[in-house]
Write an enzyme that holds these catalytic residues in place. Sequence first.
Site, mmCIF file in Angstrom:
data_model
loop_
_atom_site.group_PDB
_atom_site.id
_atom_site.type_symbol
_atom_site.label_atom_id
_atom_site.label_comp_id
_atom_site.label_asym_id
_atom_site.label_seq_id
_atom_site.Cartn_x
_atom_site.Cartn_y
_atom_site.Cartn_z
ATOM 1 C CD GLU A 28 -2.724 -0.959 2.472
ATOM 2 O OE1 GLU A 28 -3.839 -1.803 2.808
ATOM 3 O OE2 GLU A 28 -2.241 -0.660 3.745
ATOM 4 C CB THR B 182 3.105 -9.506 9.390
ATOM 5 O OG1 THR B 182 3.109 -11.008 9.948
ATOM 6 C CG2 THR B 182 1.643 -9.368 8.441
ATOM 7 C CG ASP C 116 -1.367 -14.074 21.103
ATOM 8 O OD1 ASP C 116 -1.046 -12.722 20.484
ATOM 9 O OD2 ASP C 116 -1.423 -15.080 20.263
ATOM 10 N N GLY D 56 -8.927 -4.938 12.972
ATOM 11 C CA GLY D 56 -9.928 -5.395 12.217
ATOM 12 C C GLY D 56 -9.564 -4.071 11.191
ATOM 13 C CG ASP D 57 -5.768 -3.509 9.757
ATOM 14 O OD1 ASP D 57 -6.167 -4.418 9.257
ATOM 15 O OD2 ASP D 57 -4.776 -3.320 10.160
#
Lengths: 346, 346
Positions: free
Chosen positions: B66, B94, B171, B236-237
């Site tokens: 991006e 990541t 986690d 949540g992106d």
Amino acid sequence: MKNSINEKSANVAFISVTEMIALLKRIGTEQFIAGLVEYLEQDYRQWEAFDKSPRFAAHSPEGVIELMPTGNDTLFGFKYVNGHPKNTLSGLQTVTAFGVLSDVATGYPLLLSEMTILTALRTAATSAMMAKYLAPKNASTLAMIGCGAQSEFQVIAFSSLLGIKTVRLYDINAQAIEKCRNNLADKGLNIIVCASANEVVQGADIITTCTADKKNATILTSDMVSDGVHVNAIGGDCPGKTELAADLLNRADVFIEYEPQTRIEGDIQQLPANSPITEMYHVIRGEKPGRTSDQQLTIFDGVGFAVEDYSALRFVYDLVKKQGNCAQLELLANPENPRNLFGLTV
Amino acid sequence: MKNSINEKSANVAFISVTEMIALLKRIGTEQFIAGLVEYLEQDYRQWEAFDKSPRFAAHSPEGVIELMPTGNDTLFGFKYVNGHPKNTLSGLQTVTAFGVLSDVATGYPLLLSEMTILTALRTAATSAMMAKYLAPKNASTLAMIGCGAQSEFQVIAFSSLLGIKTVRLYDINAQAIEKCRNNLADKGLNIIVCASANEVVQGADIITTCTADKKNATILTSDMVSDGVHVNAIGGDCPGKTELAADLLNRADVFIEYEPQTRIEGDIQQLPANSPITEMYHVIRGEKPGRTSDQQLTIFDGVGFAVEDYSALRFVYDLVKKQGNCAQLELLANPENPRNLFGLTV
């Protein structure tokens, strides 16, 4: 060559201005452009493989900053480029650029390169590549209208790839002509300095317009251009900036890079949105004709497209890989445990 | 500090991974985040001054690359960021990022900075800034769901800016919890390791969800969250990646960064396009209320917006200017005569 990875970071190959100049001197400008043309043709042949989008542009009263991204399923590239006409008043470049090539599989950048010089080279290589398909056979005389930062690169590309022997130069600025003439003095070319645009086009097989004014100008009118000529029009490259009279465009067969962008940015922004054009990738793939007769008037309405920057970055990256060593920038944090980014900071 | 200009190039300040770490150690992570929050608030207050556009995204089967540009009338910034979930399998991050800050008046880049670490800092600073307006008064307990690369930065930001004393960690990966606990061991916090999401939220005033799965997951359901809590939902992106159950969102007052982007990328992608939301710049400017009662359930549905990267780059650039010295990259060709770019190459 992949990113070289050390304890805490992944490094990215870096071509500075000094390194780009050294690369050019080592290889030779003519050979560099010839190699670049090969890469451009390879990428134009796989046109559909590229994710193409219009460039992102942030406009301000002083100029524009653009991001030009594109990629296929293996490599992604983007160029940052500005255009600030008044920069020259304070000794800065109107256009500066840098670019990044990345590995699509990991998203990691592989190469960061200066692209002010590289853009001039890729623009010249693109013009010459297009002219291979569009210029009259045995073209020997090039008229250059505009002797700015691009001009010598254009001349060298047309000389080495098209066999141009005579170059006619004109610019509204006499010092720019003199600079161009001096820079080309040892290239074995017959150089003729002209006093007007009307004079410079006399006897030219190819006319390049590469002027900088950010307005709808008329550098070439239809009466100035004979049948059979190829016009390489590269200065009209953004909305509100054109160089060719509409009747000249209407008289010619017009070839372009990428229709959605050229309709907005090219000289054809003056014409109706359905005016006849041919996208060059069809010509390069042999699917559509380029020049078909000696009398045909052809125009390449070039604006510069992201795929060409991608080709240039890919070419430079392959040169760097062959060379085997390159400066490395410590740009990407890369902890041994990817979840432990914080661990790097303590 | 302007670009330092030598005979043939204009240099750009460069913050490598090593230099970012040195900067953090010199200033202190807490103080760095506090300074960054000030810059974020300044820029959120002048929200309309920014040229806002959705990010450019190049998707591939492995991930996404991006470009996130924004700017106002003085500075332009953009971030390059990738997201490749499978990178961790081969020891890579990541998410890696770098960014550039430029002078709008000349178009020249001023700063190139690593942003893998800086993005974690700005995300933590953004979460904490939003929580200043949204979290319950005297919040003392934070529940962290997700102990990945972001987690320690989040905890430090909430501890230093909100006065959090107790941190509950969970986690699905026990090693990630252990890593987070070890990294926070000397921060004077009461750290409680939990065995499930249901357990970790017990007694929490603030719940942060920061998980990595690229799918529509349900990390928090409505029954898990008491009235009066603030949920900082930042995992949540992107399209297809959510963390909160729709009924939890419907029960809460939802606050976001920038509606056109969050509708597509945030947890509210699950809700109708007209579901009630509040853009945070209104709250920061005092034009709309944040938290209004002790019983109110608030959610910050954060996706990360370009203005926050701009603030982070601006903050780092000002630090570098104060510091007075910085590594310089020879990125921009800048011949004495701007028209004589070719002269550099011979």
